[in-house]
Design a protein around this motif. Structure first.
Motif, PDB file in Angstrom:
ATOM      1  N   THR A 138       0.828  -1.207   0.000  1.00  0.00           N
ATOM      2  CA  THR A 138       0.000   0.000   0.000  1.00  0.00           C
ATOM      3  C   THR A 138       0.868   1.264   0.000  1.00  0.00           C
ATOM      4  OG1 THR A 138      -0.203  -0.318   2.396  1.00  0.00           O
ATOM      5  CG2 THR A 138      -2.074  -0.981   1.042  1.00  0.00           C
ATOM      6  N   SER A 139       2.126   1.146   0.422  1.00  0.00           N
ATOM      7  CA  SER A 139       3.042   2.295   0.316  1.00  0.00           C
ATOM      8  C   SER A 139       3.310   2.597  -1.152  1.00  0.00           C
ATOM      9  CB  SER A 139       4.366   1.996   1.029  1.00  0.00           C
ATOM     10  OG  SER A 139       4.156   1.773   2.395  1.00  0.00           O
ATOM     11  N   GLU A 140       3.461   1.540  -1.932  1.00  0.00           N
ATOM     12  CA  GLU A 140       3.641   1.723  -3.381  1.00  0.00           C
ATOM     13  C   GLU A 140       2.394   2.396  -3.968  1.00  0.00           C
ATOM     14  OE1 GLU A 140       5.077  -1.601  -6.050  1.00  0.00           O
ATOM     15  OE2 GLU A 140       3.174  -1.212  -7.035  1.00  0.00           O
ATOM     16  N   THR A 141       1.215   1.895  -3.599  1.00  0.00           N
ATOM     17  CA  THR A 141      -0.036   2.482  -4.092  1.00  0.00           C
ATOM     18  C   THR A 141      -0.128   3.960  -3.726  1.00  0.00           C
ATOM     19  OG1 THR A 141      -1.008   0.347  -3.584  1.00  0.00           O
ATOM     20  CG2 THR A 141      -2.531   2.084  -4.183  1.00  0.00           C
ATOM     21  N   PHE A 142       0.311   4.291  -2.508  1.00  0.00           N
ATOM     22  CA  PHE A 142       0.272   5.690  -2.059  1.00  0.00           C
ATOM     23  C   PHE A 142       1.072   6.576  -3.006  1.00  0.00           C
ATOM     24  CE2 PHE A 142       1.768   9.381   0.220  1.00  0.00           C
ATOM     25  CZ  PHE A 142       0.647   9.815   0.926  1.00  0.00           C
ATOM     26  N   VAL A 143       2.281   6.120  -3.346  1.00  0.00           N
ATOM     27  CA  VAL A 143       3.143   6.927  -4.226  1.00  0.00           C
ATOM     28  C   VAL A 143       2.517   7.037  -5.620  1.00  0.00           C
ATOM     29  CG1 VAL A 143       5.436   7.130  -5.266  1.00  0.00           C
ATOM     30  CG2 VAL A 143       5.206   6.328  -2.904  1.00  0.00           C
ATOM     31  N   LEU A 144       2.000   5.914  -6.115  1.00  0.00           N
ATOM     32  CA  LEU A 144       1.404   5.921  -7.456  1.00  0.00           C
ATOM     33  C   LEU A 144       0.144   6.778  -7.509  1.00  0.00           C
ATOM     34  CD1 LEU A 144       1.749   2.108  -8.348  1.00  0.00           C
ATOM     35  CD2 LEU A 144       2.979   4.000  -9.450  1.00  0.00           C
ATOM     36  N   GLU A 145      -0.726   6.633  -6.507  1.00  0.00           N
ATOM     37  CA  GLU A 145      -2.049   7.252  -6.595  1.00  0.00           C
ATOM     38  C   GLU A 145      -2.150   8.630  -5.949  1.00  0.00           C
ATOM     39  OE1 GLU A 145      -4.919   4.343  -5.319  1.00  0.00           O
ATOM     40  OE2 GLU A 145      -4.484   3.052  -7.054  1.00  0.00           O
ATOM     41  N   GLN A 146      -1.401   8.840  -4.868  1.00  0.00           N
ATOM     42  CA  GLN A 146      -1.491  10.141  -4.190  1.00  0.00           C
ATOM     43  C   GLN A 146      -0.439  11.112  -4.715  1.00  0.00           C
ATOM     44  OE1 GLN A 146      -3.676  10.732  -1.391  1.00  0.00           O
ATOM     45  NE2 GLN A 146      -4.595   8.761  -1.856  1.00  0.00           N
TER      46      GLN A 146
END
Ligand code: ARG
Length: 245
Positions: A138-146
């Motif tokens: 979810t840290s990866e998702t944070f960088v990609l999406e936020q």
């Protein structure tokens, strides 16, 4: 007597005498995530391991745990290679399309790990910076999406922190508990407050209501008895000590 035979058979299979028709309940995880899962020598230890072992006990089945890269943890239950995925896995809407989740067992979130010489001031500061994350998280998702950018992917939170220390990344984002473990004894590093709010649960292949019920009951019991809190204390202490060694 029956139990004893099962244990012996389980041990024989662990020793590699055959995998196919064994009745073991198999857990899949990624063991660089203390205190939830970490390596104690060759053995996978941690809170998630004990939760899954308790499910196996409830079902009267031998227990096995295996570690793979985090990207392959959820695929392993979808393909049926493992029965339980437990790896500090955050419940997300996206993942719910592919697996069923148990009731949550921990409320948590991700934080920014930064160098005290370059203090973290807020989300906007992260834009355009090199951000280390464990791949598939979810840290990866944070960088990609936020942040709408590509992160620097690593195989473990500790590897991302090593990149921060050596200056290859500017910040790291990781779940708070492994992040705390990573900064233990590192005087130049610090943690931000939570930047998300998340919950961990056990993931299984869709459409297995009985297995899901057994996991939910186990988690409810472990919470009510105080056993889960005890494991959190115990494995935090053990993995902090290992970090210090
Ligand atoms: N909670 C985060 C997620 O679900 C990170 C989990 C990483 N777990 C691990 N065992 N490496 O994406």
């Amino acid at each position: 007597m029956k139990k004893l035979i099962l244990v012996v058979v389980g041990a024989a299979m662990l020793a590699g005498c055959g995998q196919k028709d064994d009745n073991s309940l198999k857990m899949i995880t990624e063991a660089t995530f203390p205190p939830y899962e970490f390596l104690r020598g060759q053995e996978i230890a941690g809170i998630d391991v004990e939760i899954c072992r308790a499910v196996a006990q409830k079902l009267n089945r031998p227990f096995k745990a295996e570690t793979v890269d985090f990207d392959f943890v959820i695929p392993a239950v979808i393909s049926g290679k493992a029965h339980l995925a437990a790896a500090g896995i955050t419940v997300t809407e996206d993942r719910k399309k592919n697996v069923d989740f148990s009731i949550p067992y921990v409320k948590t979130g991700i934080v920014v790990i930064y160098k005290k010489s370059n203090p973290f001031t807020g989300k906007d500061q992260l834009k355009g910076k090199k951000i280390g994350v464990q791949s598939g998280t979810t840290s990866e998702t944070f960088v990609l999406e936020q942040l709408l950018q590509e992160p620097e992917r690593t195989k473990s939170p500790a590897e991302a922190v090593a990149a921060l220390k050596s200056g290859r990344v500017d910040f790291v984002i990781a779940d708070i508990d492994p992040a705390k473990n990573c900064v233990k004894g590192e005087a130049e590093l610090a943690l931000s407050d939570f930047i998300t709010s998340e919950e961990y649960a056990v993931a299984i292949r869709k459409g297995q209501p009985e297995l899901l019920k057994a996991i939910d009951e186990t988690i409810t019991e472990l919470k009510a008895s105080g056993q889960l809190d005890q494991w959190i204390r115990q494995f935090t202490e053990e993995s902090d000590k290992l970090k210090g060694e």
